[in-house]
Motif scaffolding. Structure first.
Motif, PDB file in Angstrom:
ATOM      1  N   THR A 283       0.943  -1.071   0.072  1.00  0.00           N
ATOM      2  CA  THR A 283       0.024   0.136  -0.013  1.00  0.00           C
ATOM      3  C   THR A 283       0.869   1.180   0.123  1.00  0.00           C
ATOM      4  OG1 THR A 283      -1.576  -1.063   1.204  1.00  0.00           O
ATOM      5  CG2 THR A 283      -1.802   1.316   1.279  1.00  0.00           C
ATOM      6  N   PRO A 284       1.008   1.886  -1.248  1.00  0.00           N
ATOM      7  CA  PRO A 284       1.865   3.082  -1.074  1.00  0.00           C
ATOM      8  C   PRO A 284       1.185   4.412  -0.368  1.00  0.00           C
ATOM      9  CG  PRO A 284       0.432   3.082  -3.249  1.00  0.00           C
ATOM     10  CD  PRO A 284       0.139   1.761  -2.443  1.00  0.00           C
ATOM     11  N   LEU A 285       2.162   5.261   0.062  1.00  0.00           N
ATOM     12  CA  LEU A 285       1.565   6.485   0.592  1.00  0.00           C
ATOM     13  C   LEU A 285       0.553   7.121   0.155  1.00  0.00           C
ATOM     14  CD1 LEU A 285       4.992   7.934   1.842  1.00  0.00           C
ATOM     15  CD2 LEU A 285       3.328   6.758   3.129  1.00  0.00           C
ATOM     16  N   GLN A 286       0.197   7.141  -1.261  1.00  0.00           N
ATOM     17  CA  GLN A 286      -0.673   8.029  -2.064  1.00  0.00           C
ATOM     18  C   GLN A 286      -2.091   7.029  -1.805  1.00  0.00           C
ATOM     19  OE1 GLN A 286       2.267   6.921  -3.194  1.00  0.00           O
ATOM     20  NE2 GLN A 286       3.165   8.589  -4.202  1.00  0.00           N
ATOM     21  N   GLN A 287      -2.219   5.911  -1.156  1.00  0.00           N
ATOM     22  CA  GLN A 287      -3.275   5.101  -0.629  1.00  0.00           C
ATOM     23  C   GLN A 287      -3.916   5.258   0.575  1.00  0.00           C
ATOM     24  OE1 GLN A 287      -3.255   0.950  -1.839  1.00  0.00           O
ATOM     25  NE2 GLN A 287      -5.351   1.016  -2.427  1.00  0.00           N
ATOM     26  N   LEU A 288      -3.080   6.270   1.579  1.00  0.00           N
ATOM     27  CA  LEU A 288      -3.470   6.281   2.899  1.00  0.00           C
ATOM     28  C   LEU A 288      -4.844   6.800   3.334  1.00  0.00           C
ATOM     29  CD1 LEU A 288      -0.023   7.365   4.662  1.00  0.00           C
ATOM     30  CD2 LEU A 288      -0.843   4.996   4.412  1.00  0.00           C
ATOM     31  N   ASP A 289      -5.416   7.595   2.376  1.00  0.00           N
ATOM     32  CA  ASP A 289      -6.421   8.104   2.796  1.00  0.00           C
ATOM     33  C   ASP A 289      -7.522   7.172   2.762  1.00  0.00           C
ATOM     34  OD1 ASP A 289      -6.509   7.675   0.035  1.00  0.00           O
ATOM     35  OD2 ASP A 289      -7.621   9.232  -0.860  1.00  0.00           O
ATOM     36  N   ILE A 290      -7.616   6.096   2.139  1.00  0.00           N
ATOM     37  CA  ILE A 290      -8.692   4.823   2.314  1.00  0.00           C
ATOM     38  C   ILE A 290      -8.348   4.129   3.305  1.00  0.00           C
ATOM     39  CG2 ILE A 290      -7.336   3.147   1.111  1.00  0.00           C
ATOM     40  CD1 ILE A 290      -9.842   2.191  -0.285  1.00  0.00           C
ATOM     41  N   LEU A 291      -7.300   4.268   4.155  1.00  0.00           N
ATOM     42  CA  LEU A 291      -6.983   3.629   5.347  1.00  0.00           C
ATOM     43  C   LEU A 291      -7.785   4.418   6.486  1.00  0.00           C
ATOM     44  CD1 LEU A 291      -3.254   2.312   5.219  1.00  0.00           C
ATOM     45  CD2 LEU A 291      -5.443   1.177   4.448  1.00  0.00           C
ATOM     46  N   ALA A 292      -7.619   5.654   6.261  1.00  0.00           N
ATOM     47  CA  ALA A 292      -8.155   6.758   7.346  1.00  0.00           C
ATOM     48  C   ALA A 292      -9.614   6.888   7.071  1.00  0.00           C
ATOM     49  CB  ALA A 292      -7.340   8.003   7.189  1.00  0.00           C
ATOM     50  N   ASP A 293      -9.976   6.218   5.974  1.00  0.00           N
ATOM     51  CA  ASP A 293     -11.592   6.604   5.691  1.00  0.00           C
ATOM     52  C   ASP A 293     -12.567   5.935   6.771  1.00  0.00           C
ATOM     53  OD1 ASP A 293     -14.266   5.813   4.206  1.00  0.00           O
ATOM     54  OD2 ASP A 293     -13.544   7.359   3.097  1.00  0.00           O
TER      55      ASP A 293
END
Length: 483
Positions: free
Chosen positions: A270-280
């Motif tokens: 999971t790249p840093l650019q995908q962190l928003d889905i983790l925080a959703d």
């Protein structure tokens, strides 16, 4: 739904624009899978952070396949092989190649992650051969590779083994008793973050853990998007059982436990650019991996449990998870036996197989041990539920003493009963599963002298109290236990 013919693409690291998809192979003429499926992050998934530090590296990731008029939205799985070449070696160096090295990834996208082992073997050879040409404009070898993939996957159909290149032996060798902690924590569906410097090992360890749940790798269709829930929507409770058929038994017992349904996500890399889905807020649980140390600094925000592959540590940041993850005495007895078996058969030159080439300590041996453990746990919990629902009736299983589920740790059982995978499992399985599998921990029994010695050995392993006699401590504790 009809299987998807595998797609192949090339991801290039452009000096000005960063990672970008350069070409698609296998896609319909005039189509662009990147745009059609909103795969803007695919280049970042294929070229992992730190890949430039290796001659060759692999990344594994999940993608959301958009719905069309002929098929619903579902999950797809990518595997990339990244290599680099000295730009001066190029036969025809393009003007826009301004860096000293050229870095590219060849990517395969499929709906059958269970075939990753076979795909990877071919992908590595093809990528190395393409780079050896020193002419990236000649893509004939990639075209032939893409055209051969459907037959490769067809040849894998019906294969019952785990063809991943996974190393459960390495997992147990590195993490020892914490392997069982990690396995049981995964079943509680917390936010699990794996960190490691080497992307391929990072991804493989996650697949190794989830492969310990029988059949799960073949049922990951909901893993790429927390909104997906097709597995539960289509699940039908088994009404018949062929006890001599392993697949029938596993299905009747409610396996696979579904870790990745609504609210859950699986992202091996999971790249840093995908962190928003983790925080959703809609993402309640996940198992993801990162090679970027920035996530270590934000572990409390992005994880309930952190597995650091570089220093072989498992640390729960959630206090409730820490309590639930404490192993029971039978648990410790069971995992210590498994760990010792791996240690006794360890071959440094070839970690993936026992040094005596025997069954004990092999990948299949480990898998069977975890399957037995899991089935015993499921039967014990069903027995616990049955007894609670029939508290006023006589106990008709006279050979079952007390609550066998307690030997798997009451705190853990209570926590598991709050999860989504428990809800799905309990709703879709017979209330008398304990008639099929004995409701009893594989290492059932009270605290023994050996257990005390094992605990003390662990306690004093890194202690400064080396002058204390372990034997004296054992005798004292054994005397107290006998009182």
């Amino acid at each position: 739904m009809a299987a998807l013919d595998p797609l192949v693409c090339v991801v290039d690291f452009h000096h000005a624009r960063g990672p970008e998809v350069e070409i698609w192979l296998g896609a319909e003429e005039g189509s662009d899978p990147t745009t059609e499926n909103d795969w803007g992050l695919l280049p970042f998934m294929a070229l992992s952070d730190g890949a430039h530090a290796s001659i060759e590296d692999y990344s594994y990731f999940t993608l959301r396949r958009a719905a069309t008029s002929t098929h619903p939205a579902t999950s797809l799985f990518g595997i990339s092989c990244t290599r680099q070449l000295d730009a001066n070696q190029l036969i025809d160096r393009p003007a826009d190649v301004t860096r000293s090295t050229v870095q590219k990834a060849v990517v395969v996208i499929t709906d059958r992650p269970q075939c990753f082992g076979a795909i990877k073997a071919q992908l590595g050879v093809v990528t190395a051969a393409w780079f050896a040409q020193k002419d990236f404009t000649d893509i004939e070898i990639l075209q032939r590779f893409q055209e051969s993939l459907p037959q490769l996957l067809k040849n894998q159909e019906g294969q019952t083994g785990q063809d991943f290149g996974l190393s459960l032996r390495e997992l147990i060798h590195d993490f020892k008793w914490q392997t069982l902690v990690l396995f049981k924590c995964a079943l509680l569906q917390p936010k699990v973050l794996f960190f490691g410097s080497h992307c391929e090992r990072l991804c493989m360890m996650q697949f190794a853990v989830i492969s310990l749940i029988p059949s799960l790798i073949r049922h990951l269709q909901d893993s790429a998007d927390p909104k997906f829930n097709s597995y539960e929507d289509k699940l039908v409770m088994p009404t018949s059982l062929k006890s001599s058929n392993r697949a029938s038994l596993l299905a009747y017992m409610g396996l696979p436990l579904q870790l990745f349904g609504k609210g859950s996500l699986f992202g091996p890399y999971t790249p840093l650019q995908q962190l928003d889905i983790l925080a959703d807020q809609d993402t309640k649980s996940y198992i993801v991996g990162s090679t970027n140390s920035l996530l270590l600094q934000q572990r409390d925000r992005y994880s309930d449990i952190l597995i650091n592959l570089d220093d072989h540590t498992v640390s729960a940041t959630s206090s409730s998870l820490r309590q639930a993850s404490i192993l029971s005495t039978p648990d410790r007895r069971w995992i210590d036996f498994l760990t010792q078996t791996v240690q006794d058969t360890w071959d440094e030159a070839n970690p993936s197989r026992p040094k005596d080439h025997g069954f004990a300590g092999s990948e299949e041996f480990i898998r069977m041990q975890f399957e037995e453990y899991l089935l015993a746990m499921l039967a014990s919990v069903k027995y616990k539920l049955y007894m609670e629902n029939n508290a006023n009736k006589d106990n008709f299983l006279t050979d079952v003493d007390g609550d066998p589920a307690s030997e798997f740790s009451n705190d853990w059982v209570h926590a598991w009963m709050q999860t989504e995978n428990f809800r799905i499992w309990n709703k879709n399985t017979d209330s008398h599963l304990f008639d099929i599998v004995d409701p009893k921990h594989p290492c059932s029994g009270g605290l023994s002298i050996e257990d005390v010695q094992r605990r003390l050995a662990h306690l004093f392993a890194n202690s400064t109290f080396q002058t204390i006699s372990l034997g004296v401590c054992v005798l004292i504790l054994a005397w107290r236990l006998g009182k």
